[in-house]
Design an enzyme around this catalytic site. Sequence first.
Site, PDB file in Angstrom:
ATOM      1  CG  LEU A  21       6.113   7.294 -72.014  1.00  0.00           C
ATOM      2  CD1 LEU A  21       5.695   8.184 -72.579  1.00  0.00           C
ATOM      3  CD2 LEU A  21       5.673   6.228 -73.101  1.00  0.00           C
ATOM      4  CG  HIS A  22      11.565   3.010 -72.287  1.00  0.00           C
ATOM      5  ND1 HIS A  22      11.528   2.566 -73.446  1.00  0.00           N
ATOM      6  CD2 HIS A  22      10.639   2.166 -71.267  1.00  0.00           C
ATOM      7  CE1 HIS A  22      10.808   1.161 -73.251  1.00  0.00           C
ATOM      8  NE2 HIS A  22      10.603   1.310 -72.219  1.00  0.00           N
ATOM      9  CG  HIS A  33       7.780   3.263 -73.856  1.00  0.00           C
ATOM     10  ND1 HIS A  33       7.631   3.527 -72.888  1.00  0.00           N
ATOM     11  CD2 HIS A  33       6.790   2.285 -74.002  1.00  0.00           C
ATOM     12  CE1 HIS A  33       7.022   2.163 -71.641  1.00  0.00           C
ATOM     13  NE2 HIS A  33       6.564   2.470 -72.771  1.00  0.00           N
ATOM     14  CD  GLN A  79      -0.926  -4.616 -69.258  1.00  0.00           C
ATOM     15  OE1 GLN A  79      -1.896  -4.226 -69.486  1.00  0.00           O
ATOM     16  NE2 GLN A  79       0.153  -5.423 -70.124  1.00  0.00           N
TER      17      GLN A  79
HETATM   18  P1  AMP Z   1       4.763  -0.817 -71.988  1.00  0.00           P
HETATM   19  O1  AMP Z   1       4.220   0.453 -71.151  1.00  0.00           O
HETATM   20  O2  AMP Z   1       5.707  -2.052 -71.403  1.00  0.00           O
HETATM   21  O3  AMP Z   1       3.824  -1.701 -71.863  1.00  0.00           O
HETATM   22  O4  AMP Z   1       5.043  -1.025 -73.776  1.00  0.00           O
HETATM   23  C1  AMP Z   1       4.348  -0.611 -74.593  1.00  0.00           C
HETATM   24  C2  AMP Z   1       4.631  -0.311 -75.955  1.00  0.00           C
HETATM   25  O5  AMP Z   1       6.102  -0.454 -76.089  1.00  0.00           O
HETATM   26  C3  AMP Z   1       4.074  -1.655 -76.130  1.00  0.00           C
HETATM   27  O6  AMP Z   1       4.202  -2.435 -77.713  1.00  0.00           O
HETATM   28  C4  AMP Z   1       5.824  -2.718 -76.148  1.00  0.00           C
HETATM   29  O7  AMP Z   1       7.042  -3.878 -76.628  1.00  0.00           O
HETATM   30  C5  AMP Z   1       6.657  -1.346 -76.775  1.00  0.00           C
HETATM   31  N1  AMP Z   1       8.106  -1.819 -76.095  1.00  0.00           N
HETATM   32  C6  AMP Z   1       8.607  -1.087 -74.698  1.00  0.00           C
HETATM   33  N2  AMP Z   1       9.797  -1.739 -74.226  1.00  0.00           N
HETATM   34  C7  AMP Z   1      10.792  -1.259 -75.797  1.00  0.00           C
HETATM   35  C8  AMP Z   1      11.851  -1.584 -76.366  1.00  0.00           C
HETATM   36  N3  AMP Z   1      13.277  -1.802 -75.405  1.00  0.00           N
HETATM   37  N4  AMP Z   1      11.933  -0.657 -77.893  1.00  0.00           N
HETATM   38  C9  AMP Z   1      11.065  -1.426 -78.773  1.00  0.00           C
HETATM   39  N5  AMP Z   1       9.765  -1.508 -77.987  1.00  0.00           N
HETATM   40  C10 AMP Z   1       9.320  -1.568 -76.737  1.00  0.00           C
END
Ligand code: AMP
Length: 280
Positions: free
Chosen positions: A33-34, A37, A61
């Site tokens: 997470l960053h 998230h 996926q």
């Molecule tokens: P992930 O863990 O990459 O599957 O992302 C989980 C959720 O966080 C998804 O809905 C992503 O679109 C969102 N997300 C990832 N990176 C960002 C970002 N930089 N800004 C906003 N939402 C993000």
Amino acid sequence: MEIFRLIKELEPWIASRKAEGRTTGFVPTMGALHDGHVSLVKRSVEENDLTVCSVFVNPIQFNNPEDLLNYPRTPEKDIEILAAAGCNMVFMPENDEMYPDTVRKKFSFGHLDSIMEGSFRPGHFNGVAIVVDRLFSLIKPDKAYFGLKDYQQLLVIREMVRQTGHKVNIIGCQIVREPDGLAMSSRNIRLTPENKANAHIIYEALKFAAENFNNYPVKTLENMVKEKLGSIPDSVVEYATISDAETLVPFEKRVPGKSAVMCVAIFLGGIRLIDNIILD
Ligand code: AMP
């Protein structure tokens, strides 16, 4: 914050919160997470009585086994981040818990699954839709939060919800960027320092497209952006596509009154990054 790994732990918790009439916001993630998230979690905390997150690196996926193997995993840090952001419960299942059998649903998303991410990552969106559909069935959220960073994914999720009838409001959230403009991503920690230092050019190319949307024909602008991305050392450009922001039908030319989105995918030192910008 509750931490559940099993569906049998999660279900009674959800059922009792529903019985109490509390609203639930849900943020599905793959962990590592960053602040991108965290922005989703904080928005959910503001808008709902309870916030539930999931951390699950969804194997189905990934169309590239090496990518799945190398996907960053930081579960302990994720738990700390979620607790600090105000999350009430995190669901962190193992693969067997999510997929006890091998039979898979088959969604049909039409052109949404045949362009951009769909064409370069066959089966990716079906895998995303299966896991989100399953998580929605278990968690029964009132609202679910997704980043505009994964623009095409957001449209696929909306379509999945339309097809399945889940009673959930899908909320799209703004892209969170590093100070230099690079869109935050779990994959960024795998970039070499040199590649990370050059990665701001991706956002600069997108801003160029937004600033010049009225100055060049669509195909010329796409090619100019591809050239800018291709000039980044150690890069391979997969696509830079301008399409209708609502339907993702590729634009041949500008359509007055319709907003467009430019989506790009690029490998930087073998790490695949995506980003996008709205062109009005
Ligand atoms: P992930 O863990 O990459 O599957 O992302 C989980 C959720 O966080 C998804 O809905 C992503 O679109 C969102 N997300 C990832 N990176 C960002 C970002 N930089 N800004 C906003 N939402 C993000």
